[in-house]
Design a protein around this motif. Sequence first.
Motif, PDB file in Angstrom:
ATOM      1  N   CYS A 226       0.919  -1.303  -0.051  1.00  0.00           N
ATOM      2  CA  CYS A 226       0.026  -0.103   0.073  1.00  0.00           C
ATOM      3  C   CYS A 226       0.958   1.263   0.137  1.00  0.00           C
ATOM      4  N   GLU A 227       2.040   1.404   1.001  1.00  0.00           N
ATOM      5  CA  GLU A 227       2.679   2.372   0.937  1.00  0.00           C
ATOM      6  C   GLU A 227       3.362   2.740  -0.583  1.00  0.00           C
ATOM      7  N   VAL A 228       4.139   1.771  -1.100  1.00  0.00           N
ATOM      8  CA  VAL A 228       4.452   1.650  -2.323  1.00  0.00           C
ATOM      9  C   VAL A 228       3.553   2.191  -3.416  1.00  0.00           C
ATOM     10  N   LEU A 229       2.343   1.789  -3.503  1.00  0.00           N
ATOM     11  CA  LEU A 229       1.237   2.045  -4.299  1.00  0.00           C
ATOM     12  C   LEU A 229       0.908   3.530  -4.156  1.00  0.00           C
ATOM     13  N   LEU A 230       0.644   3.984  -2.875  1.00  0.00           N
ATOM     14  CA  LEU A 230       0.212   5.368  -2.685  1.00  0.00           C
ATOM     15  C   LEU A 230       1.326   6.454  -3.222  1.00  0.00           C
ATOM     16  N   LEU A 231       2.864   6.249  -2.760  1.00  0.00           N
ATOM     17  CA  LEU A 231       3.526   7.059  -2.736  1.00  0.00           C
ATOM     18  C   LEU A 231       4.350   6.965  -4.317  1.00  0.00           C
ATOM     19  N   GLY A 232       3.738   5.901  -4.997  1.00  0.00           N
ATOM     20  CA  GLY A 232       4.112   5.757  -6.433  1.00  0.00           C
ATOM     21  C   GLY A 232       3.086   6.178  -7.384  1.00  0.00           C
ATOM     22  N   ARG A 233       2.351   5.326  -7.541  1.00  0.00           N
ATOM     23  CA  ARG A 233       0.948   5.301  -8.732  1.00  0.00           C
ATOM     24  C   ARG A 233       0.088   6.574  -8.299  1.00  0.00           C
ATOM     25  N   PHE A 234      -0.476   6.299  -7.135  1.00  0.00           N
ATOM     26  CA  PHE A 234      -1.252   7.343  -6.713  1.00  0.00           C
ATOM     27  C   PHE A 234      -0.722   8.884  -6.597  1.00  0.00           C
ATOM     28  N   ARG A 235       0.445   9.081  -5.911  1.00  0.00           N
ATOM     29  CA  ARG A 235       0.924  10.331  -5.865  1.00  0.00           C
ATOM     30  C   ARG A 235       1.452  10.871  -7.287  1.00  0.00           C
ATOM     31  N   HIS A 236       1.789  10.064  -8.098  1.00  0.00           N
ATOM     32  CA  HIS A 236       2.181  10.507  -9.130  1.00  0.00           C
ATOM     33  C   HIS A 236       1.065  11.196  -9.893  1.00  0.00           C
ATOM     34  N   GLY A 237       0.001  11.267  -9.829  1.00  0.00           N
ATOM     35  CA  GLY A 237      -1.069  11.808 -10.454  1.00  0.00           C
ATOM     36  C   GLY A 237      -1.474  12.990  -9.600  1.00  0.00           C
ATOM     37  N   LEU A 238      -1.037  13.356  -8.742  1.00  0.00           N
ATOM     38  CA  LEU A 238      -1.420  14.735  -8.075  1.00  0.00           C
ATOM     39  C   LEU A 238      -0.532  15.863  -8.297  1.00  0.00           C
TER      40      LEU A 238
END
Length: 222
Positions: A43-55
Amino acid sequence: MTSSPPGGAPPDEFERTQADLAAFTAGDSRAFERLWRRFRPACEVLLLGRFRHGLEPALRALLEDELEDILQETALAVFRELPAFRYRGRGSLVAWIGTVAMHTAADRVDYWRAGKRNPATLRRAGAEGGNSTAGAIDPRDPGSGAVTRVNRSERRRLLAEVLATLPERYQTIVLWRFFAGAEWAEIAAEVGSPSADAVKMECLTKVLPAIAAAMPAQPNRA
């Protein structure tokens, strides 16, 4: 030789996950702690990677600042909804938990964008008054020292930043294989690869080298 991403799943991941899911269904709350400890890094990797990248930049900073709160909310949501989850393979749980994490983070971002909240003010209030959910679920590994936890977190943060620059297909391969212990055949079906051998070769010759090339070099220790 190309090393695996940090946080790789142990060989018995599948058996441990199934056993803990069964124990949780039978009423063992500590089984959930073990499950969450196992899948929190993904979850940490997903949020800091894919999700954060779109903000946008301002929201990226807020996400990083409140990441622990978001992960805690994710853990609570997973705890509530896990009884309805149906296990369909080694990658199904990490995919489902990842979706819960993304929805939780998206709700937080919507809240920020609506101007309903001043994160700095809430952080001060939380420090003074405490958090009602704090300690409900401990996402840390009690067997690891503080320095070890910090080092692992930093490696995951670096991995997340690297994965965010790579195709979503590569991200899925890494999360499913190295964080969930999914079989190559299952990963092949998820990403549309013609076979287990094909996606395994893709990982070894394309995905891992791409990660290794983008990761900063680690200093040598005597």
